[in-house]
Design a protein around this motif. Sequence first.
Motif, PDB file in Angstrom:
ATOM      1  N   ILE A  32       0.865  -1.169   0.000  1.00  0.00           N
ATOM      2  CA  ILE A  32       0.000   0.000   0.000  1.00  0.00           C
ATOM      3  C   ILE A  32       0.908   1.228   0.000  1.00  0.00           C
ATOM      4  O   ILE A  32       1.954   1.232   0.642  1.00  0.00           O
ATOM      5  N   THR A  33       0.513   2.257  -0.728  1.00  0.00           N
ATOM      6  CA  THR A  33       1.329   3.467  -0.823  1.00  0.00           C
ATOM      7  C   THR A  33       0.606   4.651  -0.199  1.00  0.00           C
ATOM      8  O   THR A  33      -0.561   4.913  -0.494  1.00  0.00           O
ATOM      9  N   PHE A  34       1.317   5.343   0.693  1.00  0.00           N
ATOM     10  CA  PHE A  34       0.858   6.620   1.222  1.00  0.00           C
ATOM     11  C   PHE A  34       1.654   7.706   0.518  1.00  0.00           C
ATOM     12  O   PHE A  34       2.868   7.795   0.687  1.00  0.00           O
ATOM     13  N   ILE A  35       1.009   8.515  -0.298  1.00  0.00           N
ATOM     14  CA  ILE A  35       1.696   9.622  -0.959  1.00  0.00           C
ATOM     15  C   ILE A  35       1.774  10.796   0.019  1.00  0.00           C
ATOM     16  O   ILE A  35       0.762  11.296   0.496  1.00  0.00           O
ATOM     17  N   ASN A  36       3.002  11.201   0.328  1.00  0.00           N
ATOM     18  CA  ASN A  36       3.239  12.383   1.152  1.00  0.00           C
ATOM     19  C   ASN A  36       3.692  13.492   0.218  1.00  0.00           C
ATOM     20  O   ASN A  36       4.796  13.443  -0.322  1.00  0.00           O
ATOM     21  N   PRO A  37       2.865  14.515  -0.006  1.00  0.00           N
ATOM     22  CA  PRO A  37       3.193  15.550  -0.986  1.00  0.00           C
ATOM     23  C   PRO A  37       4.150  16.622  -0.479  1.00  0.00           C
ATOM     24  O   PRO A  37       4.145  17.747  -0.978  1.00  0.00           O
ATOM     25  N   GLY A  93      -1.646  14.460   4.123  1.00  0.00           N
ATOM     26  CA  GLY A  93      -1.599  15.887   3.862  1.00  0.00           C
ATOM     27  C   GLY A  93      -1.750  16.689   5.130  1.00  0.00           C
ATOM     28  O   GLY A  93      -1.619  16.165   6.233  1.00  0.00           O
ATOM     29  N   ALA A  94      -2.044  17.968   4.959  1.00  0.00           N
ATOM     30  CA  ALA A  94      -2.033  18.863   6.110  1.00  0.00           C
ATOM     31  C   ALA A  94      -2.952  20.050   5.874  1.00  0.00           C
ATOM     32  O   ALA A  94      -3.611  20.165   4.836  1.00  0.00           O
ATOM     33  N   VAL A  95      -2.939  20.938   6.845  1.00  0.00           N
ATOM     34  CA  VAL A  95      -3.710  22.172   6.768  1.00  0.00           C
ATOM     35  C   VAL A  95      -3.399  22.929   5.477  1.00  0.00           C
ATOM     36  O   VAL A  95      -4.261  23.652   4.944  1.00  0.00           O
ATOM     37  N   HIS A  96      -2.196  22.762   4.951  1.00  0.00           N
ATOM     38  CA  HIS A  96      -1.802  23.440   3.708  1.00  0.00           C
ATOM     39  C   HIS A  96      -2.776  23.149   2.565  1.00  0.00           C
ATOM     40  O   HIS A  96      -2.945  23.968   1.663  1.00  0.00           O
ATOM     41  N   HIS A  97      -3.430  21.982   2.605  1.00  0.00           N
ATOM     42  CA  HIS A  97      -4.350  21.646   1.521  1.00  0.00           C
ATOM     43  C   HIS A  97      -5.670  22.396   1.626  1.00  0.00           C
ATOM     44  O   HIS A  97      -6.444  22.412   0.669  1.00  0.00           O
ATOM     45  N   SER A  98      -5.921  23.014   2.776  1.00  0.00           N
ATOM     46  CA  SER A  98      -7.089  23.899   2.873  1.00  0.00           C
ATOM     47  C   SER A  98      -6.711  25.331   2.522  1.00  0.00           C
ATOM     48  O   SER A  98      -7.578  26.158   2.261  1.00  0.00           O
ATOM     49  N   ILE A  99      -5.420  25.618   2.506  1.00  0.00           N
ATOM     50  CA  ILE A  99      -4.910  26.946   2.132  1.00  0.00           C
ATOM     51  C   ILE A  99      -4.676  27.038   0.632  1.00  0.00           C
ATOM     52  O   ILE A  99      -4.920  28.071   0.007  1.00  0.00           O
ATOM     53  N   ALA A 100      -4.218  25.937   0.045  1.00  0.00           N
ATOM     54  CA  ALA A 100      -3.800  25.922  -1.361  1.00  0.00           C
ATOM     55  C   ALA A 100      -4.850  26.468  -2.339  1.00  0.00           C
ATOM     56  O   ALA A 100      -4.490  27.201  -3.267  1.00  0.00           O
ATOM     57  N   PRO A 101      -6.147  26.149  -2.186  1.00  0.00           N
ATOM     58  CA  PRO A 101      -7.124  26.649  -3.167  1.00  0.00           C
ATOM     59  C   PRO A 101      -7.158  28.164  -3.297  1.00  0.00           C
ATOM     60  O   PRO A 101      -7.513  28.690  -4.363  1.00  0.00           O
TER      61      PRO A 101
END
Length: 324
Positions: A32-37, A93-101
């Motif tokens: 199984i792969t966990f992608i860490n961006p 992922g992280a809080v950054h993914h709510s900031i990115a948009p």
Amino acid sequence: MIRNLLILAFTSLISLMAVAQTTSWPAPNRPITFINPFPPGGAVDAFGRPLAKQLSVQLNDSIVVDNRGGAGGTVGAAAAAKMTPDGYTWLLGAVHHSIAPSMYQNLSYDITKDFEPIAIIGSVPHVIVVNPTKFPKNDLKSIIEEIRKYPGKYNYASTGNGTSQHLTGELFKIQNKLFITHIPYRGTGPALQDLVAGQVDMMFDTLAGAAPFIKSGQLIAVAVASNQRSPAFPNVPTAQELGISNFVVSSWYAMWAIKGTPKEIVDKMSAEVQIALASPEIKERWAGMGASVPKMTRSELNTFINQEIIRWSEVVKKSGAKLD
């Protein structure tokens, strides 16, 4: 009758095949792969790798953490969104993914449409830290008064434009009507090093990142941006205690399924993640980082992420924050 028996047998065979496909996950010898961006060694790794290790034991299968850093986590997330939703690829992922948009133009994915949230795997409150020599008095009220008295004189470091540390600083400025110059760095390490050296005045870092410097006395923790005091630093008051309401900010870390992943697999992974997070090894490790795990259902987490997207888009709009 023979025809009916054949139909019944065929239907039963299809049902058995479906059950076999469901119960065969995870398949033996298929990792199984966990992608860490984000790049290796960062905060997402600090939570994601121990979690992957614990889950690999529970699932009796190998889990690989694949770091695909770039553009504030958007490169890896875009890659994950294109993966087959078969339960063998998941996004960390992280809080950054709510900031990115609100910070990146023309994202090739939508975190709310291309993914399904599984769980917040950790949450670390932000803390206001200052260099001990920079302000006449190192309490929050005096610092705010000093900054108001000399607008533009003081600055704050962040881990880069568009990060949660940057926008926490902007939120603080907006709420208190302050003028503080933002100094972006490439990562936590360089920012904290310059803050300790006195090259910058203050920072809105995560408690986990600033903790060693607070303990050593190289930095002073003025207030923690949470509803309750941190058990790791019980003497540091919350911002709310000091009269700043609604200044509650954390860097949270989460796990998502790719949209379209079978419900049975999503449910299974969700349950296993909760078991892993409740394990003594994970709880002890998280406590050492000043982290907690908020209790949320997947539906509540989905609502929370959407609220975070709205919250940070408003901060970006009001502050005029940009990546350049």
